[in-house]
Structures are given as structure tokens and as C-alpha cells.
Enzyme design. Structure first.
Site, mmCIF file in Angstrom:
data_model
loop_
_atom_site.group_PDB
_atom_site.id
_atom_site.type_symbol
_atom_site.label_atom_id
_atom_site.label_comp_id
_atom_site.label_asym_id
_atom_site.label_seq_id
_atom_site.Cartn_x
_atom_site.Cartn_y
_atom_site.Cartn_z
ATOM 1 N N GLU A 169 -1.201 4.661 6.118
ATOM 2 C CA GLU A 169 -0.675 3.550 5.325
ATOM 3 C C GLU A 169 0.845 3.555 5.269
ATOM 4 O O GLU A 169 1.451 4.247 4.439
ATOM 5 C CB GLU A 169 -1.221 3.613 3.882
ATOM 6 C CG GLU A 169 -2.704 3.311 3.758
ATOM 7 C CD GLU A 169 -3.201 3.326 2.318
ATOM 8 O OE1 GLU A 169 -2.449 3.772 1.422
ATOM 9 O OE2 GLU A 169 -4.348 2.900 2.102
ATOM 10 N N GLU A 258 -10.398 2.288 5.412
ATOM 11 C CA GLU A 258 -10.418 2.830 4.047
ATOM 12 C C GLU A 258 -10.514 1.690 3.052
ATOM 13 O O GLU A 258 -9.771 0.724 3.130
ATOM 14 C CB GLU A 258 -9.133 3.637 3.780
ATOM 15 C CG GLU A 258 -9.095 4.271 2.393
ATOM 16 C CD GLU A 258 -7.768 4.978 2.117
ATOM 17 O OE1 GLU A 258 -7.286 5.749 2.964
ATOM 18 O OE2 GLU A 258 -7.205 4.727 1.030
#
Ligand code: MG
Length: 336
Positions: A169, A258
Site C-alpha cells: 500500500e 486485501e
């Protein structure tokens, strides 16, 4: 019908290989996800099986692998077998820490061993495994990420099970064009020297939410490149789905590597209504998804109650509310 794990009951999960591949009811040999879909690839802007037909898989994501954070103990083959057999997971994700103490940066061998335990478990069970470089600052350690992924590529790049996720991320302040994309191009070129074909997933700006930026300016010159979309149902809703929908329409291959049923911090209550809206979206677009996380930390996203054993075989009472909800989603995924 897909019932390769039907012989297993909750809490009675033993590794008996024959029961994984034989359907007792039908007397037919049922297929593992790997046997059904083969090596995943990108076909016309979608992530598909080897034959070009959509492959939509579900499973859990392991937690940060850092030594002494408490969750590395779940990085073992038996835990993967539990998810493959009891949850009927088709995919799992190893979140190999690429930052902070106890990560690959200061403990490479320990973290490689954790990645390999999950990969070996996936291979043994005929399911897919996403190997994720779990970092919010991957561009600061691109050389270490390259070394890590080249090792994994050399050892497992010939298997159909392996999927690379090169940057968990990037932050909202980490620009796609000037930072994330060049990092991705460097990592992809490096992996492709060793493994010419396995799927590589690229993280997107703003905690893997700005898939629109990637759609406008994708990585070019390589095959089988997908992009990560992450969401937390307690925090994200229709606006992010619209952004993702536009990216999908523009031809961006997306994998939800995710997501959580709680808030973006990983804590808070399960938001069932929002999670169900997200799952409808994921199903409609035939995406694969992995749920955060295999952990017994005291927070909403943790699937396990504190203090459970490390090697799977968890009973319903050893799953948290979000763990039971995740199991329900994953077990129901292939049957629909
Ligand atoms: Mg390969």
C-alpha cells in the site's frame, strides 16, 4: 459442483491428502483450484485462468510477518492446510514485512522462511498464494524488495501457484506517476528476468485505492500485470466502488489482495451490510479477494481469539466474529 474439501468438518481437520481430491458423494475426482484454473494470467483486461475464463478465488491474508509482532507464528504449512480444507480457500496471501523491526530488511532469512512455509502449504494443497511485500514505503528499499522477489522467483516461479504482489500500500502522498509506477517497472523487469509469466500485482496510490490513476497510466511492456484494490467495508463504500468500476471498464485487471469487514485501521465492528455490498461487487466483476487477517491481536479484523494454537484446526469458538464471517464468505465462494 466444487467439493474438493467436503470431507472436512470444523475442528476435525487432519491432513489426509486423498480426501482433498476425492468427492465421497459422487465418487468423482474433484479438482483443486490449481487443477481447475491452471496458472493465472491477464486476458483482455481481466485476471483469468490459463484458458482465459474468469478465475474468482477467495481466502485469507496472513498478518505482518515481522518477528516479535506475535503473528509470525501463524506462518506455517498446517495453517494453510486448515484454510484450504476447512474454509475451502482457493488462495492465501503472505504479508511479508518490508518495513519496521523484524522485517525482511533486518531479518531476511526468517522472513524468507515464513514466505516459503506459506508457499509450500499452498503448493501442497493445490491453491494459489500471493506473496506480498508488506510495506507503505517500498520505494525506499527497492533493492531489498528485488533481492527478495528474485529469490522467490528462482525457487517458485515455475509453479502455477505463485502470484507476486510487489507493493502492499503506497501512501496517499506517494505519487503514482513519479514514484509507484517507476518502482513497479523496476521490480517487474527484475522478476521477469527470472520468471517470464506468473502474475504480478502492482499496488496503487492511497493504500491501494487509486486504481483510477493506474487505469489512466498503466505499466506497459509486460504481460500478466494486475493491480491491487484494497478496501475496508467499515470505512469505504459506493464512492470507491464507482472508482474501481471505472478502472475495470477501462480495462484494468484488478485483484482485491486485501480487504476487511471492519474499519480501515483494522479495528471496529464487523459491518455486514457494507461487506455484503462489496462482495456483490467483487462477485459481479469475478475478482479474487483476500480477507485481512490471520491474527489473534485484540482488534476487529483479527480472525482468531487471543492465545489460539498456531497450526490451524481452529474451532468455531476460536474464531472471532470477523473470523466466522470471513469463513462463511470464503466457504460459500466457490459454490455460488
Ligand atoms: Mg513462471
Amino acid at each position: 459442483m466444487f467439493i474438493w474439501a467436503s470431507a472436512f468438518l470444523l475442528g476435525a481437520c487432519q491432513p489426509v491428502p486423498s480426501a482433498r481430491s476425492i468427492s465421497a458423494e459422487a465418487g468423482q475426482v474433484a479438482k483443486t483450484p490449481i487443477e481447475r484454473f491452471g496458472q493465472l494470467r491477464v486476458t483482455n483486461g481481466k485476471i483469468t485462468g490459463a484458458n482465459g475464463a474468469p478465475a474468482s478465488l477467495a481466502g485469507p491474508s496472513f498478518f505482518w510477518s515481522n518477528t516479535d509482532w506475535g503473528m509470525a507464528r501463524f506462518y506455517n504449512e498446517d495453517a494453510v492446510t486448515y484454510f484450504a480444507q476447512d474454509w475451502k480457500a482457493g488462495i492465501v496471501r503472505a504479508a511479508i514485512a518490508g518495513e519496521q523491526d523484524g522485517s525482511y530488511l533486518d531479518q531476511p532469512d526468517a522472513n524468507i522462511a515464513r514466505a516459503e512455509a506459506i508457499i509450500e502449504g499452498a503448493i501442497a494443497n493445490g491453491i494459489y498464494v500471493v506473496v506480498d511485500w508488506h510495506s507503505h514505503h517500498a520505494e525506499d528499499h527497492a533493492e531489498q524488495a528485488e533481492i527478495f522477489f528474485r529469490h522467490i522467483a528462482g525457487k517458485y516461479g515455475h509453479t502455477p501457484n505463485l502470484i507476486y504482489e510487489i507493493y502492499n500500500e503506497p501512501l496517499d502522498t506517494t505519487d503514482w506517476q513519479s514514484t509507484v509506477k517507476p518502482y513497479a517497472e523496476r521490480l517487474i523487469a527484475s522478476i521477469r528476468e527470472i520468471d517470464p509469466d506468473n502474475l504480478i500485482i502492482v499496488g496503487t496510490q492511497t493504500w491501494s485505492q487509486d486504481v483510477d490513476k493506474a487505469a489512466l497510466n498503466p505499466v506497459r511492456g509486460f504481460e500478466n500485470i494486475g493491480y491491487a484494490l484494497h478496501f475496508y467495508a467499515g470505512s469505504h463504500s459506493a464512492e470507491l466502488r464507482q472508482r474501481a468500476e471505472q478502472a475495470i471498464k477501462a480495462g484494468l485487471p484488478i485483484m482485491v489482495t486485501e480487504w476487511g469487514s471492519v474499519g480501515y485501521s483494522g479495528d471496529g465492528d464487523v459491518d455486514r451490510a457494507s461487506s455484503e455490498a462489496w462482495m456483490a461487487f467483487v462477485r459481479r466483476h469475478q475478482l479474487s479477494h483476500m480477507i485481512w487477517s490471520v491474527s489473534d491481536k485484540r482488534e476487529g479484523a483479527a480472525m482468531l481469539v487471543p492465545g489460539v494454537r498456531s497450526r490451524g484446526g481452529w474451532t468455531s469458538g476460536e474464531l472471532t466474529e470477523s473470523g466466522r464471517f470471513a469463513r462463511e464468505i470464503v466457504r460459500g465462494w466457490e459454490a455460488d
